[in-house]
Motif scaffolding. Structure first.
Motif, PDB file in Angstrom:
ATOM      1  N   LYS A 173       2.460 -12.701  17.688  1.00 30.31           N
ATOM      2  CA  LYS A 173       3.162 -12.355  16.446  1.00 30.31           C
ATOM      3  C   LYS A 173       2.505 -11.198  15.709  1.00 30.31           C
ATOM      4  O   LYS A 173       3.111 -10.537  14.873  1.00 30.31           O
ATOM      5  N   ASP A 174       1.218 -10.969  16.053  1.00 28.55           N
ATOM      6  CA  ASP A 174       0.484  -9.919  15.351  1.00 28.55           C
ATOM      7  C   ASP A 174       0.923  -8.526  15.747  1.00 28.55           C
ATOM      8  O   ASP A 174       0.664  -7.567  15.051  1.00 28.55           O
ATOM      9  N   LEU A 175       1.570  -8.400  16.914  1.00 24.44           N
ATOM     10  CA  LEU A 175       1.963  -7.076  17.376  1.00 24.44           C
ATOM     11  C   LEU A 175       3.404  -6.772  17.030  1.00 24.44           C
ATOM     12  O   LEU A 175       4.252  -7.663  17.028  1.00 24.44           O
ATOM     13  N   PRO A 176       3.696  -5.546  16.717  1.00 25.64           N
ATOM     14  CA  PRO A 176       5.071  -5.168  16.382  1.00 25.64           C
ATOM     15  C   PRO A 176       5.975  -5.214  17.608  1.00 25.64           C
ATOM     16  O   PRO A 176       5.495  -5.031  18.734  1.00 25.64           O
ATOM     17  N   ALA A 190       6.491   4.734  16.790  1.00 25.15           N
ATOM     18  CA  ALA A 190       6.907   3.442  16.254  1.00 25.15           C
ATOM     19  C   ALA A 190       5.801   2.808  15.427  1.00 25.15           C
ATOM     20  O   ALA A 190       6.045   2.283  14.333  1.00 25.15           O
ATOM     21  N   LEU A 191       4.572   2.903  15.944  1.00 24.00           N
ATOM     22  CA  LEU A 191       3.444   2.315  15.213  1.00 24.00           C
ATOM     23  C   LEU A 191       3.229   3.019  13.877  1.00 24.00           C
ATOM     24  O   LEU A 191       2.904   2.392  12.880  1.00 24.00           O
ATOM     25  N   GLU A 192       3.437   4.322  13.878  1.00 24.71           N
ATOM     26  CA  GLU A 192       3.270   5.062  12.626  1.00 24.71           C
ATOM     27  C   GLU A 192       4.344   4.662  11.605  1.00 24.71           C
ATOM     28  O   GLU A 192       4.065   4.559  10.410  1.00 24.71           O
ATOM     29  N   ILE A 193       5.558   4.445  12.133  1.00 26.78           N
ATOM     30  CA  ILE A 193       6.624   3.961  11.234  1.00 26.78           C
ATOM     31  C   ILE A 193       6.268   2.598  10.665  1.00 26.78           C
ATOM     32  O   ILE A 193       6.419   2.332   9.482  1.00 26.78           O
ATOM     33  N   TYR A 194       5.709   1.740  11.546  1.00 25.80           N
ATOM     34  CA  TYR A 194       5.241   0.436  11.094  1.00 25.80           C
ATOM     35  C   TYR A 194       4.212   0.553  10.005  1.00 25.80           C
ATOM     36  O   TYR A 194       4.202  -0.190   9.034  1.00 25.80           O
ATOM     37  N   GLN A 195       3.322   1.521  10.190  1.00 27.22           N
ATOM     38  CA  GLN A 195       2.241   1.706   9.219  1.00 27.22           C
ATOM     39  C   GLN A 195       2.810   2.069   7.840  1.00 27.22           C
ATOM     40  O   GLN A 195       2.329   1.579   6.822  1.00 27.22           O
ATOM     41  N   LEU A 196       3.876   2.898   7.845  1.00 33.03           N
ATOM     42  CA  LEU A 196       4.491   3.288   6.573  1.00 33.03           C
ATOM     43  C   LEU A 196       5.108   2.081   5.858  1.00 33.03           C
ATOM     44  O   LEU A 196       5.108   1.990   4.644  1.00 33.03           O
ATOM     45  N   LEU A 197       5.590   1.145   6.702  1.00 31.36           N
ATOM     46  CA  LEU A 197       6.268  -0.028   6.133  1.00 31.36           C
ATOM     47  C   LEU A 197       5.331  -1.219   5.976  1.00 31.36           C
ATOM     48  O   LEU A 197       5.756  -2.362   6.053  1.00 31.36           O
ATOM     49  N   SER A 198       4.024  -0.916   5.778  1.00 31.41           N
ATOM     50  CA  SER A 198       3.044  -2.019   5.777  1.00 31.41           C
ATOM     51  C   SER A 198       3.325  -3.057   4.688  1.00 31.41           C
ATOM     52  O   SER A 198       2.974  -4.228   4.839  1.00 31.41           O
ATOM     53  N   ASN A 199       4.007  -2.642   3.621  1.00 29.90           N
ATOM     54  CA  ASN A 199       4.296  -3.598   2.545  1.00 29.90           C
ATOM     55  C   ASN A 199       5.383  -4.595   2.939  1.00 29.90           C
ATOM     56  O   ASN A 199       5.466  -5.671   2.389  1.00 29.90           O
ATOM     57  N   TYR A 200       6.198  -4.267   3.902  1.00 25.92           N
ATOM     58  CA  TYR A 200       7.354  -5.099   4.259  1.00 25.92           C
ATOM     59  C   TYR A 200       7.223  -5.736   5.618  1.00 25.92           C
ATOM     60  O   TYR A 200       8.198  -6.143   6.222  1.00 25.92           O
ATOM     61  N   LYS A 238       9.706   9.708   2.269  1.00 25.32           N
ATOM     62  CA  LYS A 238      10.414  10.250   1.090  1.00 25.32           C
ATOM     63  C   LYS A 238      11.243   9.159   0.413  1.00 25.32           C
ATOM     64  O   LYS A 238      11.240   8.983  -0.808  1.00 25.32           O
ATOM     65  N   PHE A 239      11.879   8.366   1.311  1.00 24.17           N
ATOM     66  CA  PHE A 239      12.714   7.291   0.791  1.00 24.17           C
ATOM     67  C   PHE A 239      11.884   6.227   0.089  1.00 24.17           C
ATOM     68  O   PHE A 239      12.202   5.781  -1.015  1.00 24.17           O
ATOM     69  N   LEU A 240      10.767   5.832   0.717  1.00 28.41           N
ATOM     70  CA  LEU A 240       9.935   4.762   0.163  1.00 28.41           C
ATOM     71  C   LEU A 240       9.291   5.190  -1.144  1.00 28.41           C
ATOM     72  O   LEU A 240       9.126   4.382  -2.057  1.00 28.41           O
ATOM     73  N   SER A 241       8.959   6.468  -1.226  1.00 29.08           N
ATOM     74  CA  SER A 241       8.298   6.904  -2.455  1.00 29.08           C
ATOM     75  C   SER A 241       9.311   7.225  -3.575  1.00 29.08           C
ATOM     76  O   SER A 241       8.919   7.419  -4.709  1.00 29.08           O
ATOM     77  N   SER A 242      10.586   7.289  -3.185  1.00 29.22           N
ATOM     78  CA  SER A 242      11.586   7.607  -4.212  1.00 29.22           C
ATOM     79  C   SER A 242      11.940   6.360  -5.045  1.00 29.22           C
ATOM     80  O   SER A 242      11.504   5.250  -4.719  1.00 29.22           O
TER      81      SER A 242
END
Lengths: 276, 446
Positions: A173-176, A190-200, A238-242
Motif C-alpha cells: 500500500k505504501d507504493l503508488p 508519475a512519481l513526481e506528480i505524486y510528490q506534488l499531490l503529497s497532501n492528498y 499552477k492549479f494546486l497553488s491557485s
C-alpha cells in the motif's frame, strides 16, 4: 733470464675436445642424431602403449585429477552479498552448486549471466576470493511503484522494469499505483506528480496513462484530474497553488480538466455518468 | 745430391691448406707466442683451384682469428722447455680457433734463433749455345754442394737471388735467352740441427702439421720495408726480446740474414740488476718510462718502484723511487752494445754498398723513445723506424711493430718467395711430364 711464471693453459684433452667440437660436420651430426633420438623415443612410446590406450587414458585422468584436486584450486563456499534473504535463496536455488568445486571448472561468466537474468537483480559481480570462496555481489532493483496491466499487479523499479508480481494491492500500500499502456516507462514523471499531490495521498487511487501520452489522476471517490500532454507538472502545480485548489476536495464535480492552459473545465456529477 | 724432401713436403701442405681455405700462422718468439688464422677467399669451383692460385700468385685473404700470449720455455728464440711451449701454443691456437670458429690443421711458423749462418753460393754451367731451358736451371741447381752445408747444420732457406748469363747480371728469368755461361747466386741460410724437428714435434703434439718455416728477420722485413726499399736495397733490423735479427734486401731478394744474440731481455735484466727489482717490474718500467736520450727534465722525473711481488725480501726497500735519467743510463749502454753488434755484423758481410745505407728498425725494441736519434749517430742519416703494413681483419691490438713478424708472415704467404725446392728435380733422361710442369711453374712464378 726468462723468469715468467706459469699461468693456466688448457690441458691436452681439453684442447683436443675443443678442436673436435669446432668441426662443423660433427656439430651437425650431433644435432641430427639428437633429433632422430627424440623422434624415435616418441615413436617407441606410441608403439609400446598402442595396445593399452585405456591405461594411457587412466594415467591421463589420474594426472588430471591430481592437478584438479589440489586444495589450492578448490572452491568450498558461496558467499552472496545482498540485503534480501529471498534473493539469496533464489540465487542458491538457481545456481545449484555442490561444494567443493574446482575453480578451473567454474565458469564465472556463465554464473554472472544466470544471476543477471533474475528479475530483481540489477547488476552483479562474481569472483573467487583467495580463501576458496565464490563471492557474488548483487545490486538489487528497488521497487518504486505498483503497476497494473490486465489485472496483473507488478512491482516496478525506476526504469519501469517489472521486478515481480504481487497478489493484492494491499500488499504494497505504501507504493503508488500506475495503470495504463506504457505507463511503466514514465514512472519518474508519475512519481513526481505524486510528490506534488503529497497532501492528498490518502484520497488518490492511482494514475492512469491515457493513450500513451498523458496522465489522469484518479481519486477514491471516482473523481479524476485530467493532466495535459505537455508540462503536466507545471499545470498541476499552477492549479494546486491557485485559489481553485479547493475543487479537489469538493464533491460537486466528477472531472477536473486541466488540459487547457488558460481554463479549467469541470464536469458536474450526474446520474448518467456515475452510473453507466 | 740432397733433394729437400722435408721442404717439398711443407710446400705441398701449404698449397693444400690454401686450397682448403684456412691456414694458421704462429710466431714463436722469446717474449710471446702469437697465432693468427687467415681465411682465403673462395676460388672458382669450375676451374682447377691450384692453377688459379698459380696464375695470380696472390689471392684475397682475411685474418679471422688472433691470439697472443706470454711465452714460457723459450730462450733466445729457441725452445728449451718443450712442454711449456706446447701448452702455450695450445692456448693461443685454442683462443684464435674460438675467435675464428673454425679449426686449423696446417700452420706456418716463424722463429728467430738457432744461430743462423747466411752464405751466398755461386755455381755456373756451360750451355751449348742454346736458349736456357728450365731443365738447365734444374741441372744448375743440382750442382750446388748443399750436402756439405747441411752436414752439421740444417737448411732453412735457399733462395735463388740472381742469375748471370755471360756478362749480364741481375736477371730474374733467364729462360729463353741465349748464352754460354749460366750462373746463379743462392742465398743459403742454415741453422743448428734439430731446431725444425723440435718445432715440428711441439706442433704435432698439438695436432698441427707444420706447413712451412720462415726465419723471422726475413719475415719482419717483408712487413716493414716498403717497395722502394726492397728494390733499392735496405737493411731491416728486427729488435726482438731474445735476439735482434738483421736482414739485407736488394732487388726484392734477401741477400743476407743474421742475428745478434742480444735483445730486450738483456736490457730488462740490466734494469733488474741495477735497481734490485723483479723481472716483471723491470719490464714494466722499461716499457713505460724507458728512453735513450737524457734531458734535464729526466733528473726530476721520479719513477715509483712497486714491490708487489711474492718474494719481497729480495728487493731494496730503501729506494722506492728512481729518477728517469738513472733508468736511461742503464738502458742506453746496452742499446749501444746492440747497435754496435749490428754494425759489426753488417761490416762483416761486405754488403753495405748494396743496401744504400738505409736501415729500418722494427720489432718491439724499436718502440724505445730516442732510438731514431741514437741510431742516426751510429749508422748515418738513413735510418727509419718501421711500422708493419696493414693486413685485412687484423685486430687493432696486433698492429704494433712488435707484431711485424706475424704480419710479415701473412704478407709472405700471399706472395711466396721461390726457394730451391720449388724447382723440379732435374730430369736427365729427356723431356717428359716433369719438365713440362717445371716450365709451367716457371711461367707462373717469374
Amino acid at each position: 733470464m726468462n723468469q715468467t711464471k706459469s699461468y693456466p693453459r688448457p690441458s691436452k684433452i681439453r684442447y683436443r675436445l675443443e678442436r673436435v667440437w669446432l668441426r662443423l660436420w660433427l656439430r651437425k651430426l650431433i644435432l641430427y642424431l639428437s633429433l632422430i633420438l627424440v623422434f624415435s623415443t616418441f615413436c617407441l612410446l606410441i608403439f609400446v602403449y598402442s595396445n593399452d590406450w585405456i591405461k594411457l587414458k587412466e594415467y591421463k585422468n589420474h594426472f588430471k585429477n591430481y592437478i584438479f584436486e589440489r586444495p589450492e584450486l578448490s572452491v568450498s563456499k558461496l558467499e552472496i552479498k545482498t540485503a534480501n534473504l529471498d534473493l539469496v535463496n533464489q540465487i542458491n536455488a538457481i545456481l545449484k552448486l555442490s561444494f567443493p568445486i574446482n575453480s578451473i571448472k567454474l565458469d564465472i561468466n556463465h554464473i554472472q549471466k544466470i544471476i543477471n537474468q533474475i528479475d530483481s537483480v540489477e547488476s552483479s559481480n562474481v569472483r573467487i576470493k583467495d580463501s576458496g570462496v565464490l563471492l557474488v555481489e548483487v545490486i538489487e532493483r528497488k521497487p518504486v511503484a505498483v503497476y497494473r496491466e490486465n489485472d496483473d499487479l507488478a512491482l516496478i523499479d525506476l526504469k519501469g522494469y517489472k521486478i515481480n508480481n504481487i497478489f493484492s494491492r494491499n500488499d504494497r500500500k505504501d507504493l503508488p499505483l500506475i495503470v495504463g499502456t506504457e505507463g511503466n516507462y514514465q514512472v519518474k514523471e508519475a512519481l513526481e506528480i505524486y510528490q506534488l499531490l503529497s497532501n492528498y495521498l490518502n484520497e488518490i487511487r492511482g494514475l492512469i496513462r491515457i493513450g500513451e501520452r498523458r496522465w489522469d489522476i484518479i481519486f477514491k471517490n471516482n473523481k479524476r484530474i485530467k493532466l495535459p500532454e505537455k508540462y503536466p507538472k507545471r499545470s498541476l502545480r499552477k492549479f494546486l497553488s491557485s485559489d481553485k485548489s479547493y475543487l479537489i476536495s469538493s464533491n460537486d464535480f466528477v472531472i477536473i480538466d486541466l488540459r487547457f492552459t488558460n481554463k479549467i473545465i469541470l464536469r458536474k456529477l450526474t446520474e448518467d455518468i456515475t452510473k453507466p | 745430391m740432397i733433394n729437400f724432401k722435408k721442404h717439398r713436403e711443407f710446400r705441398k701442405r701449404l698449397k693444400s691448406a690454401i686450397k682448403k681455405g684456412t691456414l694458421g700462422l704462429i710466431d714463436i718468439g722469446s717474449s710471446k707466442i702469437v697465432c693468427i688464422i687467415i681465411k682465403f677467399s673462395k676460388l672458382d669451383n669450375n676451374s682447377n683451384n691450384l692453377d688459379q692460385i698459380n696464375e695470380t700468385n696472390s689471392f684475397a685473404y682475411r685474418v679471422v682469428g688472433a691470439a697472443t700470449k706470454k711465452s714460457i720455455g723459450i730462450k733466445k728464440g729457441e725452445i728449451i722447455i718443450a712442454e711449456e711451449v706446447e701448452k702455450t701454443i695450445r692456448l693461443v691456437v685454442q683462443q684464435s680457433q674460438k675467435m675464428a670458429a673454425s679449426i686449423i690443421d696446417e700452420v706456418v711458423v716463424t722463429f728467430s734463433g738457432g744461430s743462423p749462418i747466411s752464405k751466398n753460393l755461386y755455381q755456373e754451367i756451360r750451355l751449348d749455345n742454346q736458349s736456357v731451358s728450365s731443365n738447365d736451371i734444374s741441372i744448375l741447381l743440382s750442382k750446388y754442394a748443399f750436402q756439405v752445408h747441411s752436414e752439421q747444420r740444417e737448411i732453412l732457406h735457399a733462395m735463388p737471388i740472381n742469375f748471370n748469363l755471360d756478362e749480364k747480371t741481375g736477371l730474374t728469368d733467364p729462360r729463353g735467352l741465349i748464352g754460354q755461361l749460366l750462373g746463379l747466386d743462392i742465398n743459403l741460410i742454415t741453422i743448428q740441427k734439430n731446431i725444425i724437428e723440435n718445432i715440428d714435434q711441439c706442433l704435432r703434439n698439438c695436432q698441427l702439421n707444420l706447413a712451412g718455416i720462415f726465419y723471422s728477420p726475413y719475415i719482419s722485413a717483408k712487413s716493414s720495408l716498403v717497395e722502394d726499399e726492397l728494390k733499392l736495397g735496405a737493411t731491416c733490423v728486427d729488435m726482438g726480446f731474445g735476439t735482434t735479427g738483421i736482414s739485407i734486401f736488394y732487388n726484392h731478394q734477401m741477400v743476407f740474414a743474421s742475428n745478434v744474440r742480444f735483445g730486450g731481455a738483456n736490457i730488462t735484466s740490466d734494469i733488474m740488476q741495477a735497481f734490485q727489482i723483479s723481472f716483471n717490474e723491470a719490464e714494466r718500467i722499461k716499457t713505460l718510462h724507458g728512453g735513450l736520450i737524457i734531458t734535464n727534465l729526466d733528473d726530476n722525473e721520479l719513477i715509483e718502484l712497486s714491490f708487489a711481488d711474492e718474494n719481497k725480501a729480495y728487493y731494496n726497500y730503501e729506494r722506492p723511487f728512481i729518477s728517469r735519467s738513472e733508468l736511461i743510463s742503464v738502458i742506453r749502454p746496452r742499446f749501444e752494445e746492440i747497435l754496435e753488434e749490428i754494425q759489426i755484423s753488417l761490416e762483416k758481410t761486405g754488403l753495405e754498398h748494396l743496401s744504400s745505407k738505409r736501415i729500418v728498425f722494427t720489432g718491439g725494441g724499436s718502440q724505445m723513445p730516442g732510438l731514431y736519434e741514437l741510431a742516426s749517430e751510429y749508422f748515418g742519416s738513413r735510418v727509419r723506424i718501421g711500422r708493419p703494413m696493414r693486413v685485412q681483419g687484423l685486430p687493432q691490438a696486433l698492429q704494433g711493430s712488435q707484431f711485424s713478424a706475424i704480419i710479415g708472415l701473412a704478407i709472405e704467404i700471399n706472395n711466396l718467395q721461390d726457394e730451391v725446392w720449388d724447382f723440379d728435380i732435374p730430369n736427365i733422361l729427356g723431356p717428359g711430364q716433369k719438365i713440362k710442369s717445371a716450365v709451367n711453374w716457371f711461367k707462373d712464378n717469374w
